[in-house]
Design a protein around this motif. Structure first.
Motif, PDB file in Angstrom:
ATOM      1  N   UNK A  70      -5.876 -16.479  18.643  1.00 23.96           N
ATOM      2  CA  UNK A  70      -5.932 -15.188  19.306  1.00 23.96           C
ATOM      3  C   UNK A  70      -6.089 -14.075  18.286  1.00 23.96           C
ATOM      4  N   UNK A  71      -6.202 -12.870  18.786  1.00 28.27           N
ATOM      5  CA  UNK A  71      -6.396 -11.724  17.905  1.00 28.27           C
ATOM      6  C   UNK A  71      -5.071 -11.344  17.264  1.00 28.27           C
ATOM      7  N   UNK A  72      -5.100 -11.274  15.951  1.00 23.49           N
ATOM      8  CA  UNK A  72      -3.900 -10.883  15.213  1.00 23.49           C
ATOM      9  C   UNK A  72      -3.721  -9.370  15.300  1.00 23.49           C
ATOM     10  N   UNK A  73      -2.484  -8.944  15.228  1.00 24.03           N
ATOM     11  CA  UNK A  73      -2.187  -7.515  15.235  1.00 24.03           C
ATOM     12  C   UNK A  73      -2.742  -6.884  13.969  1.00 24.03           C
ATOM     13  N   UNK A  74      -3.180  -5.641  14.052  1.00 26.48           N
ATOM     14  CA  UNK A  74      -3.716  -4.944  12.882  1.00 26.48           C
ATOM     15  C   UNK A  74      -2.630  -4.692  11.852  1.00 26.48           C
ATOM     16  N   UNK A  75      -3.020  -4.809  10.603  1.00 29.73           N
ATOM     17  CA  UNK A  75      -2.077  -4.566   9.508  1.00 29.73           C
ATOM     18  C   UNK A  75      -1.809  -3.068   9.401  1.00 29.73           C
ATOM     19  N   UNK A  76      -0.603  -2.679   8.965  1.00 27.30           N
ATOM     20  CA  UNK A  76      -0.338  -1.248   8.772  1.00 27.30           C
ATOM     21  C   UNK A  76      -1.243  -0.696   7.669  1.00 27.30           C
ATOM     22  N   UNK A 103      11.925  -0.350   2.274  1.00 30.78           N
ATOM     23  CA  UNK A 103      10.518   0.034   2.149  1.00 30.78           C
ATOM     24  C   UNK A 103       9.606  -1.005   2.788  1.00 30.78           C
ATOM     25  N   UNK A 104       8.446  -0.572   3.217  1.00 29.44           N
ATOM     26  CA  UNK A 104       7.385  -1.447   3.742  1.00 29.44           C
ATOM     27  C   UNK A 104       7.845  -2.292   4.925  1.00 29.44           C
ATOM     28  N   UNK A 115      -3.468  -0.935   0.568  1.00 28.52           N
ATOM     29  CA  UNK A 115      -3.395  -0.394  -0.782  1.00 28.52           C
ATOM     30  C   UNK A 115      -3.055  -1.452  -1.824  1.00 28.52           C
ATOM     31  N   UNK A 116      -2.904  -2.709  -1.400  1.00 26.87           N
ATOM     32  CA  UNK A 116      -2.632  -3.791  -2.348  1.00 26.87           C
ATOM     33  C   UNK A 116      -3.730  -3.938  -3.382  1.00 26.87           C
ATOM     34  N   UNK A 117      -4.960  -3.693  -2.987  1.00 27.21           N
ATOM     35  CA  UNK A 117      -6.075  -3.790  -3.929  1.00 27.21           C
ATOM     36  C   UNK A 117      -5.984  -2.743  -5.021  1.00 27.21           C
ATOM     37  N   UNK A 118      -5.526  -1.553  -4.656  1.00 29.24           N
ATOM     38  CA  UNK A 118      -5.388  -0.482  -5.656  1.00 29.24           C
ATOM     39  C   UNK A 118      -4.306  -0.855  -6.662  1.00 29.24           C
ATOM     40  N   UNK A 119      -3.170  -1.344  -6.157  1.00 30.82           N
ATOM     41  CA  UNK A 119      -2.104  -1.725  -7.091  1.00 30.82           C
ATOM     42  C   UNK A 119      -2.527  -2.936  -7.918  1.00 30.82           C
ATOM     43  N   UNK A 120      -3.315  -3.841  -7.340  1.00 28.95           N
ATOM     44  CA  UNK A 120      -3.821  -4.988  -8.096  1.00 28.95           C
ATOM     45  C   UNK A 120      -4.739  -4.555  -9.223  1.00 28.95           C
ATOM     46  N   UNK A 121      -5.646  -3.617  -8.933  1.00 25.08           N
ATOM     47  CA  UNK A 121      -6.562  -3.119  -9.964  1.00 25.08           C
ATOM     48  C   UNK A 121      -5.786  -2.398 -11.064  1.00 25.08           C
ATOM     49  N   UNK A 122      -4.806  -1.577 -10.670  1.00 22.61           N
ATOM     50  CA  UNK A 122      -3.996  -0.867 -11.667  1.00 22.61           C
ATOM     51  C   UNK A 122      -3.196  -1.857 -12.511  1.00 22.61           C
ATOM     52  N   UNK A 123      -2.687  -2.919 -11.876  1.00 20.16           N
ATOM     53  CA  UNK A 123      -1.929  -3.932 -12.613  1.00 20.16           C
ATOM     54  C   UNK A 123      -2.794  -4.607 -13.659  1.00 20.16           C
TER      55      UNK A 123
END
Length: 161
Positions: free
Chosen positions: A71-77, A127-128, A82-90
């Motif tokens: 079925x259709x999963x609920x949309x992520x918040x 948080x989160x 922003x995980x990609x941004x923190x991954x790139x910064x890391x």
């Protein structure tokens, strides 16, 4: 999930977490090498570019198998994206730090100390979407031991900064 199951997770989870730590060390080393021969931004672009290619290949393999969807999963918040941004910064920051006098072990030791400190804060502030959980003395002691271990590695290790 029962409380007993949470307290005594299956040993495969410990093995997986330990293996992830080894892979993280290998990744930081490889990204540092890319940064040494290029620059930290090149290292981040390369790491994430190969990650995209690997994800596409994996998605194509999964799609071919015809995995049923539930079925259709609920949309992520919104903040979850922003995980990609923190991954790139890391990648950029560790690629820079690993090529400094800190070296690989100092970079990873401080990274671990930062992870533990932030996760204790995230738990205590909820948080989160995490359930608020007051740090108990064991959490504070563990954080102190990790920070002390990082200081010992950096100040008194073979490659002391």
């Amino acid at each position: 999930m029962t409380i007993e199951r949470v307290r005594n997770p299956h040993p495969i989870y410990f093995a997986g977490a330990f293996a992830t730590g080894g892979l993280l060390t290998f990744m930081v080393h490889l990204n540092g090498e890319l940064a040494r021969y290029g620059n930290p931004l090149f290292s981040s672009w390369t790491a994430h570019g190969t990650g995209i290619i690997a994800a596409i290949i994996l998605l194509l393999l999964i799609h071919r198998r015809g995995t049923p969807t539930l079925g259709k999963a609920a949309g992520a918040p919104l903040w979850a994206y922003f995980g990609g941004i923190s991954g790139a910064a890391t990648v950029i920051l560790t690629s820079t730090a690993v090529n400094s006098p800190l070296g690989l072990s100092g970079t990873l030791a401080l990274g671990l100390a930062g992870q533990v400190a932030f996760s204790v804060a995230a738990d205590s502030w909820g948080l989160f979407g995490l359930q608020k959980r007051r740090p108990d003395p064991r959490d504070v002691a563990a954080l102190g031991l990790v920070v002390t271990g990082a200081a010992l590695i950096i100040l008194f290790g073979r490659g002391a900064a």
